[in-house]
Scaffold this active site. Sequence first.
Site, PDB file in Angstrom:
ATOM      1  N   SER A 127     -21.718  68.483  87.162  1.00  0.00           N
ATOM      2  CA  SER A 127     -21.475  68.629  89.002  1.00  0.00           C
ATOM      3  C   SER A 127     -22.235  69.844  89.425  1.00  0.00           C
ATOM      4  O   SER A 127     -21.882  71.029  88.027  1.00  0.00           O
ATOM      5  CB  SER A 127     -20.032  68.426  89.371  1.00  0.00           C
ATOM      6  OG  SER A 127     -20.193  69.488  90.481  1.00  0.00           O
ATOM      7  N   TYR A 151     -10.914  72.442  89.256  1.00  0.00           N
ATOM      8  CA  TYR A 151     -12.433  71.149  88.545  1.00  0.00           C
ATOM      9  C   TYR A 151     -13.806  71.373  88.287  1.00  0.00           C
ATOM     10  O   TYR A 151     -13.337  71.145  87.528  1.00  0.00           O
ATOM     11  CB  TYR A 151     -12.637  70.123  90.414  1.00  0.00           C
ATOM     12  CG  TYR A 151     -13.846  69.415  90.301  1.00  0.00           C
ATOM     13  CD1 TYR A 151     -13.431  67.990  89.254  1.00  0.00           C
ATOM     14  CD2 TYR A 151     -14.536  69.149  90.727  1.00  0.00           C
ATOM     15  CE1 TYR A 151     -14.365  67.442  88.815  1.00  0.00           C
ATOM     16  CE2 TYR A 151     -15.235  68.666  90.858  1.00  0.00           C
ATOM     17  CZ  TYR A 151     -16.183  67.712  89.911  1.00  0.00           C
ATOM     18  OH  TYR A 151     -17.223  66.313  89.693  1.00  0.00           O
ATOM     19  N   LYS A 155     -15.652  70.917  84.559  1.00  0.00           N
ATOM     20  CA  LYS A 155     -16.560  70.811  84.342  1.00  0.00           C
ATOM     21  C   LYS A 155     -17.698  71.865  83.473  1.00  0.00           C
ATOM     22  O   LYS A 155     -17.964  71.810  82.404  1.00  0.00           O
ATOM     23  CB  LYS A 155     -17.572  70.586  85.663  1.00  0.00           C
ATOM     24  CG  LYS A 155     -17.167  69.071  86.390  1.00  0.00           C
ATOM     25  CD  LYS A 155     -16.908  67.807  85.398  1.00  0.00           C
ATOM     26  CE  LYS A 155     -16.565  67.076  86.003  1.00  0.00           C
ATOM     27  NZ  LYS A 155     -16.849  65.476  85.443  1.00  0.00           N
TER      28      LYS A 155
HETATM   29  P1  NAD Z   1     -14.439  58.324  90.774  1.00  0.00           P
HETATM   30  O1  NAD Z   1     -13.367  58.800  90.670  1.00  0.00           O
HETATM   31  O2  NAD Z   1     -15.298  56.471  91.329  1.00  0.00           O
HETATM   32  O3  NAD Z   1     -14.706  57.721  89.265  1.00  0.00           O
HETATM   33  C1  NAD Z   1     -14.348  58.356  87.964  1.00  0.00           C
HETATM   34  C2  NAD Z   1     -13.471  57.345  87.459  1.00  0.00           C
HETATM   35  O4  NAD Z   1     -13.000  57.338  86.561  1.00  0.00           O
HETATM   36  C3  NAD Z   1     -12.280  55.946  88.492  1.00  0.00           C
HETATM   37  O5  NAD Z   1     -12.835  55.105  87.427  1.00  0.00           O
HETATM   38  C4  NAD Z   1     -11.016  56.159  87.191  1.00  0.00           C
HETATM   39  O6  NAD Z   1     -10.097  55.298  87.673  1.00  0.00           O
HETATM   40  C5  NAD Z   1     -10.673  56.947  86.598  1.00  0.00           C
HETATM   41  N1  NAD Z   1     -11.211  57.944  85.628  1.00  0.00           N
HETATM   42  C6  NAD Z   1     -10.123  58.786  86.247  1.00  0.00           C
HETATM   43  N2  NAD Z   1      -9.745  59.305  84.730  1.00  0.00           N
HETATM   44  C7  NAD Z   1      -8.936  58.365  83.954  1.00  0.00           C
HETATM   45  C8  NAD Z   1      -9.193  58.323  82.813  1.00  0.00           C
HETATM   46  N3  NAD Z   1      -7.827  59.760  82.209  1.00  0.00           N
HETATM   47  N4  NAD Z   1      -8.696  57.594  81.807  1.00  0.00           N
HETATM   48  C9  NAD Z   1      -9.082  56.123  82.240  1.00  0.00           C
HETATM   49  N5  NAD Z   1     -10.049  56.432  82.885  1.00  0.00           N
HETATM   50  C10 NAD Z   1     -10.177  57.530  84.300  1.00  0.00           C
HETATM   51  O7  NAD Z   1     -15.623  59.656  90.827  1.00  0.00           O
HETATM   52  P2  NAD Z   1     -17.499  59.390  90.605  1.00  0.00           P
HETATM   53  O8  NAD Z   1     -17.216  60.153  91.904  1.00  0.00           O
HETATM   54  O9  NAD Z   1     -17.462  57.817  90.038  1.00  0.00           O
HETATM   55  O10 NAD Z   1     -17.526  60.254  89.332  1.00  0.00           O
HETATM   56  C11 NAD Z   1     -17.767  60.228  88.251  1.00  0.00           C
HETATM   57  C12 NAD Z   1     -18.454  61.570  88.026  1.00  0.00           C
HETATM   58  O11 NAD Z   1     -18.841  62.267  88.126  1.00  0.00           O
HETATM   59  C13 NAD Z   1     -16.534  61.987  87.845  1.00  0.00           C
HETATM   60  O12 NAD Z   1     -16.213  62.594  86.448  1.00  0.00           O
HETATM   61  C14 NAD Z   1     -16.555  63.726  88.996  1.00  0.00           C
HETATM   62  O13 NAD Z   1     -16.180  64.335  88.796  1.00  0.00           O
HETATM   63  C15 NAD Z   1     -18.688  63.419  88.433  1.00  0.00           C
HETATM   64  N6  NAD Z   1     -19.227  63.619  89.625  1.00  0.00           N
HETATM   65  C16 NAD Z   1     -18.992  63.400  90.369  1.00  0.00           C
HETATM   66  C17 NAD Z   1     -19.400  63.922  91.998  1.00  0.00           C
HETATM   67  C18 NAD Z   1     -19.482  63.198  93.037  1.00  0.00           C
HETATM   68  O14 NAD Z   1     -19.654  63.800  94.406  1.00  0.00           O
HETATM   69  N7  NAD Z   1     -19.221  62.096  93.332  1.00  0.00           N
HETATM   70  C19 NAD Z   1     -20.317  64.936  91.762  1.00  0.00           C
HETATM   71  C20 NAD Z   1     -21.084  65.349  90.389  1.00  0.00           C
HETATM   72  C21 NAD Z   1     -19.307  65.130  89.446  1.00  0.00           C
HETATM   73  C1  WQD Z   2     -20.740  68.433 102.208  1.00  0.00           C
HETATM   74  C2  WQD Z   2     -20.350  69.657 103.179  1.00  0.00           C
HETATM   75  C3  WQD Z   2     -18.665  70.679 104.138  1.00  0.00           C
HETATM   76  C4  WQD Z   2     -16.552  67.812 105.132  1.00  0.00           C
HETATM   77  C5  WQD Z   2     -18.422  68.676  96.929  1.00  0.00           C
HETATM   78  C6  WQD Z   2     -17.477  69.127  95.965  1.00  0.00           C
HETATM   79  C7  WQD Z   2     -18.523  69.126  94.661  1.00  0.00           C
HETATM   80  C8  WQD Z   2     -19.138  67.886  93.729  1.00  0.00           C
HETATM   81  C9  WQD Z   2     -19.621  67.039  94.954  1.00  0.00           C
HETATM   82  C10 WQD Z   2     -18.044  66.576  92.550  1.00  0.00           C
HETATM   83  C11 WQD Z   2     -19.800  70.587 103.662  1.00  0.00           C
HETATM   84  C12 WQD Z   2     -19.499  69.539 105.248  1.00  0.00           C
HETATM   85  C13 WQD Z   2     -17.400  68.091 104.700  1.00  0.00           C
HETATM   86  C14 WQD Z   2     -15.898  66.926 106.092  1.00  0.00           C
HETATM   87  C15 WQD Z   2     -17.933  68.698 106.545  1.00  0.00           C
HETATM   88  N1  WQD Z   2     -18.016  66.652  93.315  1.00  0.00           N
HETATM   89  N2  WQD Z   2     -18.043  68.948 105.945  1.00  0.00           N
HETATM   90  N3  WQD Z   2     -16.411  68.275 107.120  1.00  0.00           N
HETATM   91  O1  WQD Z   2     -18.372  70.821  99.338  1.00  0.00           O
HETATM   92  O2  WQD Z   2     -20.748  70.669  98.870  1.00  0.00           O
HETATM   93  O3  WQD Z   2     -19.269  69.116  97.184  1.00  0.00           O
HETATM   94  O4  WQD Z   2     -18.592  66.870  96.450  1.00  0.00           O
HETATM   95  O5  WQD Z   2     -18.594  67.112  91.449  1.00  0.00           O
HETATM   96  O6  WQD Z   2     -18.312  69.336  93.259  1.00  0.00           O
HETATM   97  O7  WQD Z   2     -17.090  70.622  95.892  1.00  0.00           O
HETATM   98  O8  WQD Z   2     -19.092  68.014  99.349  1.00  0.00           O
HETATM   99  O9  WQD Z   2     -18.830  66.248 101.297  1.00  0.00           O
HETATM  100  O10 WQD Z   2     -16.980  67.980 100.318  1.00  0.00           O
HETATM  101  O11 WQD Z   2     -19.404  68.826 101.617  1.00  0.00           O
HETATM  102  O12 WQD Z   2     -18.201  69.634 107.939  1.00  0.00           O
HETATM  103  O13 WQD Z   2     -14.347  66.562 106.714  1.00  0.00           O
HETATM  104  O14 WQD Z   2     -20.265  69.160 104.479  1.00  0.00           O
HETATM  105  O15 WQD Z   2     -18.661  71.917 104.667  1.00  0.00           O
HETATM  106  O16 WQD Z   2     -21.281  72.142 104.148  1.00  0.00           O
HETATM  107  P1  WQD Z   2     -19.545  69.648  98.499  1.00  0.00           P
HETATM  108  P2  WQD Z   2     -19.118  68.139 100.797  1.00  0.00           P
END
Ligand code: NAD
Ligand code: WQD
Length: 349
Positions: A127, A151, A155
């Site tokens: 991430s 979190y 990562k």
């Molecule tokens: P999500 O929660 O929708 O998907 C994650 C999946 O993993 C879920 O289906 C959950 O049930 C499964 N899971 C969690 N723990 C598990 C375990 N112990 N065993 C088996 N399954 C398990 O999240 P997402 O948004 O699809 O994110 C996928 C990956 O990408 C995650 O690792 C997340 O940290 C990373 N990521 C997400 C974002 C984002 O903003 N969505 C941004 C950067 C990184």
């Molecule tokens: C986006 C912008 C907030 C909600 C997070 C995780 C990051 C990654 C992606 C997993 C920011 C603003 C938000 C609200 C707002 N996930 N905001 N009102 O914080 O960039 O990233 O998700 O890896 O690790 O930290 O995403 O969607 O929460 O926020 O004003 O109710 O919207 O301040 O500027 P963020 P976000």
Amino acid sequence: MYELSILVTGGAGYIGSHTIVELLNKGYDVIVIDNFSNSHPEALRRVSEITGEEFKIYNIDILDRLGLEKVFSENSIEAVIHFAGLKAVGESVEVPLHYYKNNITGTLNLCEMMQKYNVKRLVFSSSATVYGNPKTVPISEDFPLNATNPYGRTKLMIEEILRDLYVSDNQWSITILRYFNPIGAHVSGIIGEDPTGIPNNLLPFISKVAIGELKEVKVFGNHYPTKDGTGIRDYIHVVDLALGHLHALENNLKTKGISTYNLGTGKGYSVLEIISAFEKASGRKIPYTITEQRPGDVAVCFANPVKAKRELQWTVERGIEEMVADSWRWQCQNPSGYREENKILTVTG
Ligand code: NAD
Ligand code: WQD
């Protein structure tokens, strides 16, 4: 059809389900592991509906070593795309041990099983959070790393574990993907992001306001050093992100080594710009109020995506209008997400 399968952990989740659609469309054989702790099996049924393809699904926790062993012993796996993990920043501050155990122990179990079965190709979901508060933008892969919450530290620690793993055995091919802010949904509107409870992230929150489930968006601060004072992020369409995985996988299958790529667009939008784009796409007014800054938020975060373009031949194809229009379509067609009480609403805009 390929003879060997791609194992997708966390495949029922938001990014995993969209990635499986692209893998199946490309002819890969897919196997999914998920414990459905943050997802619903219905998402996978709908992936089959979109693609017309069936695939194996294991309801297994990656903390369950015997369960993992069963998957590896029953299948011929060529590579693993590892999405499974917990991802809520706030929750990770409240229950850090749960996050460390799930994300880190889970990844250790997976890598040990891969090593045992000689499966040494891994694509890992990292991430942009690992960049902490960047000194400048756009952010390149070689910027200093510094996560600011448990979190993010999971990562960062996993990235380091993977680097150590490669040093110990250079037969591995490891691709670390650092996602920026995925939003949007598949154009069919039948799969999308389905957070439980009140959403933490901006787009799902706006969607719930647009549909009338929540009263107003709380904009977290308007005194950042940005054009309108609100935070700027690199929003990327989840289908472009899914295609990024396909490119990363294809590169991973051809090589050995460890590489890291930003998956972002290189463009930043402010919170107010996103609200306004969503109003346009939905034809609805999105009420908002300005509140305090959210602790830990950075002012501006967007990617330098040139490394992925150069080495993975991947660039994004979908702009912000398409991102918010697709988020809105998914929200309208699935007001209760994957739960059964869904009522179909007409898409506006
Ligand atoms: P999500 O929660 O929708 O998907 C994650 C999946 O993993 C879920 O289906 C959950 O049930 C499964 N899971 C969690 N723990 C598990 C375990 N112990 N065993 C088996 N399954 C398990 O999240 P997402 O948004 O699809 O994110 C996928 C990956 O990408 C995650 O690792 C997340 O940290 C990373 N990521 C997400 C974002 C984002 O903003 N969505 C941004 C950067 C990184
Ligand atoms: C986006 C912008 C907030 C909600 C997070 C995780 C990051 C990654 C992606 C997993 C920011 C603003 C938000 C609200 C707002 N996930 N905001 N009102 O914080 O960039 O990233 O998700 O890896 O690790 O930290 O995403 O969607 O929460 O926020 O004003 O109710 O919207 O301040 O500027 P963020 P976000």
